[in-house]
Motif scaffolding. Structure first.
Motif, PDB file in Angstrom:
ATOM      1  N   ASN A  89       0.831  -1.211   0.000  1.00  0.00           N
ATOM      2  CA  ASN A  89       0.000   0.000   0.000  1.00  0.00           C
ATOM      3  C   ASN A  89       0.864   1.260   0.000  1.00  0.00           C
ATOM      4  OD1 ASN A  89      -2.318  -1.659   0.220  1.00  0.00           O
ATOM      5  ND2 ASN A  89      -2.130  -1.695   2.445  1.00  0.00           N
ATOM      6  N   THR A 130      -1.493  -4.082  -3.013  1.00  0.00           N
ATOM      7  CA  THR A 130      -2.497  -3.031  -2.845  1.00  0.00           C
ATOM      8  C   THR A 130      -3.774  -3.604  -2.248  1.00  0.00           C
ATOM      9  OG1 THR A 130      -3.489  -3.324  -5.043  1.00  0.00           O
ATOM     10  CG2 THR A 130      -1.631  -1.793  -4.870  1.00  0.00           C
ATOM     11  N   GLU A 157      -8.027  -2.985  -2.117  1.00  0.00           N
ATOM     12  CA  GLU A 157      -9.107  -2.373  -2.887  1.00  0.00           C
ATOM     13  C   GLU A 157      -9.687  -1.147  -2.190  1.00  0.00           C
ATOM     14  OE1 GLU A 157     -13.465  -3.640  -4.827  1.00  0.00           O
ATOM     15  OE2 GLU A 157     -12.546  -4.852  -3.251  1.00  0.00           O
ATOM     16  N   HIS A 163      -4.777   2.852  -3.482  1.00  0.00           N
ATOM     17  CA  HIS A 163      -4.808   1.717  -4.406  1.00  0.00           C
ATOM     18  C   HIS A 163      -4.236   2.074  -5.768  1.00  0.00           C
ATOM     19  CE1 HIS A 163      -6.729  -0.575  -7.692  1.00  0.00           C
ATOM     20  NE2 HIS A 163      -6.476  -1.611  -6.911  1.00  0.00           N
ATOM     21  N   ASP A 164      -4.731   3.140  -6.366  1.00  0.00           N
ATOM     22  CA  ASP A 164      -4.327   3.482  -7.729  1.00  0.00           C
ATOM     23  C   ASP A 164      -2.870   3.905  -7.801  1.00  0.00           C
ATOM     24  OD1 ASP A 164      -6.937   2.950  -8.308  1.00  0.00           O
ATOM     25  OD2 ASP A 164      -7.487   4.996  -8.884  1.00  0.00           O
ATOM     26  N   VAL A 217      -0.856   0.635  -8.034  1.00  0.00           N
ATOM     27  CA  VAL A 217      -0.981   0.000  -9.350  1.00  0.00           C
ATOM     28  C   VAL A 217      -0.179   0.770 -10.389  1.00  0.00           C
ATOM     29  CG1 VAL A 217      -2.595  -0.559 -11.200  1.00  0.00           C
ATOM     30  CG2 VAL A 217      -3.221  -1.029  -8.822  1.00  0.00           C
ATOM     31  N   GLU A 261      -3.081  -7.439  -6.086  1.00  0.00           N
ATOM     32  CA  GLU A 261      -4.198  -6.605  -5.637  1.00  0.00           C
ATOM     33  C   GLU A 261      -5.151  -7.462  -4.805  1.00  0.00           C
ATOM     34  OE1 GLU A 261      -5.757  -3.715  -8.607  1.00  0.00           O
ATOM     35  OE2 GLU A 261      -4.555  -4.869 -10.025  1.00  0.00           O
ATOM     36  N   ASN A 292      -8.738  -7.653  -3.080  1.00  0.00           N
ATOM     37  CA  ASN A 292     -10.078  -7.077  -3.020  1.00  0.00           C
ATOM     38  C   ASN A 292     -10.705  -7.323  -1.645  1.00  0.00           C
ATOM     39  OD1 ASN A 292      -9.978  -6.207  -5.708  1.00  0.00           O
ATOM     40  ND2 ASN A 292     -10.730  -8.167  -6.474  1.00  0.00           N
TER      41      ASN A 292
END
Length: 512
Positions: free
Chosen positions: A383, A447, A449, A454-455, A458, A475, A477
């Motif tokens: 993160n 990461t 969700e 998050h973005d 990524v 990732e 979720n």
């Protein structure tokens, strides 16, 4: 870039939070009860602070301030009325009130007054022209202090002299009714059952919105580990961490100063040197320590046959940027020079960090590259915070996330940076050139969700790949920020630990 504590910035965070909560209610997502409770509390606090700080500032400094100040107060009375209706019913009358509240939120939105590149609505622009940037920052801090003491229920006369008394009464009522817990948990429906249980436990422990507190108050708030312990205890299990062969607390004396450290080794082999992991805890540079993040470092040690060293660092605002980054870069140099004293092989050191810690772990690798010393053999960024820009879709969509929301990120940057202009490539990793990124060691980005970050994670993993580095992304979720340390109660965290261990063990096997 305006300072994160500027009035325009903190005001916008309020409206972004209200907008996402309203959208979830309008789309019938998640739990209406939880979403309404949070919406009513958040907007009630917002309008009270507007009455207490913004309206008087407008009246005092703008030529037509008395009229516009009165209009703000009148608007807030209408908003308070709408909130009362939304809280008390879910019928057609509530739909009308929700539409009215949507109109209020949209009237302050970017789309209503300009392009997405602009920062503030005309009212704030006019105020800034008169009072200047420093006063806008002072007004922002005053606005946050007013929110800290504002009522959590709608009161048409929230700017009156009895504001503090009303606030105390509201909070007592909310605590006795359980409404405070409802307003503090996550009603989005995005989290899986295990992750939701952690956030619920945090709410039950009374964790307050960090962005409304000063740093010292924030450091006294319940942490994710406290929520995990509450769940474990409710199962009649021992809350003590899993015992491993070696856990030593020590102080390491680096060229940046003395740093607290905790050394973990679950698989002791006294006769041989072992790989080492430098673990850097999270906390957005302002809160957190090696004890609150013990479960993350301990979890890695239990799965990897290595000496794991969790190192603390100086916190902001007492020690603003780049103090913490300097500490972690110095900690890596210390391990390279003195790691054998801990039973470590200094030729095989990896770095792992969470949140701000991921940013600093990566920064330590960059520093090693630039000063010509040996670089880590691998890095895991959990993160990560890779930029001070809070403009990604996940920052907007997770403005209401727990335990980290977008407003808390802005709060943290405000305390970290004495001046926004001081930020550099150690905070904004996107500014690093491809040639540097191309020679990074194997990297895994993890990461969550339900995380404003998050973005960022990524995008940064993709950037590393594009530059030619070996990079992977995992990732998860249904989980939130800080999930990595919750392996005792959240299955996804255990999977993330195993993925981290796999990468590290693979890197340690490669001859150096």
């Amino acid at each position: 870039m305006i300072h994160p504590h500027d009035l325009a910035a903190v005001h916008r965070d309020d409206l972004d939070l209200a907008a996402i909560l309203l959208s979830r209610i309008e789309r019938s997502e998640g739990s209406r009860e939880l979403l309404v409770a949070e919406l009513v509390a958040a907007v009630s606090i917002h309008i009270a602070a507007t009455d207490a700080v913004i309206a008087p500032a407008v009246e005092a400094h703008l030529a037509t301030g008395d009229q516009r100040s009165a209009a703000l107060v009148t608007q807030n009375v209408d908003v308070a009325t709408a909130l009362t209706i939304i809280e008390s019913t879910s019928g057609p009358e509530a739909d009308v009130a929700i539409a009215a509240l949507r109109g209020f939120v949209d009237s302050w939105s970017v789309e209503s007054w300009g392009t997405a590149d602009e920062i503030e609505p005309p009212l704030f622009g006019e105020l800034r022209d008169v009072v200047g940037d420093n006063e806008m920052r002072a007004l922002g801090l005053e606005y946050v202090r007013a929110k800290r003491h504002a009522p959590t229920r709608p009161h048409p006369n929230s700017n009156s002299a009895i504001l503090r008394l009303v606030s105390v009464i509201d909070r007592v009522k909310d605590a006795s009714s359980g409404r405070a817990i409802l307003a503090a948990t996550d009603g989005s429906g995005i989290l899986d059952d295990e992750a939701q249980q952690v956030i619920n436990a945090l709410a039950e422990l009374g964790r307050k919105r960090i962005e409304l507190l000063d740093p010292e108050q924030a450091r006294r708030q319940p942490a994710t580990i406290d929520a995990v312990n509450r769940i474990v205890e409710s199962r009649d299990e021992d809350i003590l961490p899993v015992a491993i062969a070696r856990v030593d607390d020590m102080t390491i004396t680096t060229d940046a100063g003395d740093l607290a450290a905790r050394v973990f080794d679950a698989h002791q082999h006294p006769s041989e040197l072992k790989p080492m992991v430098l673990y850097v805890h999270g906390g957005t540079w302002v809160i957190g320590d090696i004890y609150a993040y013990d479960s993350s470092a301990r979890g890695i040690a239990m799965l990897v046959d290595a000496v794991v060293v969790s190192v603390g660092y100086r916190l902001a605002p007492e020690h603003p940027f780049p103090a913490a980054h300097d500490d972690i870069a110095a900690a890596l140099r210390w391990l390279q020079q003195h790691g054998e004293s801990l039973g470590g092989d200094v030729s095989r050191i990896a770095v792992v960090g969470e949140g701000a810690g991921a940013s600093m772990a990566f920064g330590a690798t960059v520093a090693a590259l630039r000063n010509g010393s040996r670089t880590p053999v691998a890095q895991v960024l959990i993160n990560p915070i890779t930029t001070t820009a809070l403009t990604s879709p996940s920052c907007r969509d997770n403005a209401d996330a727990k335990p980290l929301d977008t407003a808390m990120l802005r709060w943290s940057f405000g305390h970290l940076l004495a001046d926004s202009a001081l930020a550099d490539g150690r905070l904004d990793l996107d500014t690093l050139d491809d040639a540097l990124l191309a020679v990074m060691p194997p990297t895994m980005v993890i990461t969550a969700e339900r995380d404003p970050l998050h973005d960022q994670g990524v995008a940064f993993a993709q950037r590393l790949k594009s530059a030619g580095a070996t990079a992977a992304i995992r990732e998860y979720n249904g989980v939130a920020h800080d999930f990595f340390g919750t392996a005792r109660v959240v299955a996804a965290a255990g999977d993330a630990h195993r993925a981290t261990a796999t990468l590290l063990e693979s890197a340690f096997r490669i001859p150096q």
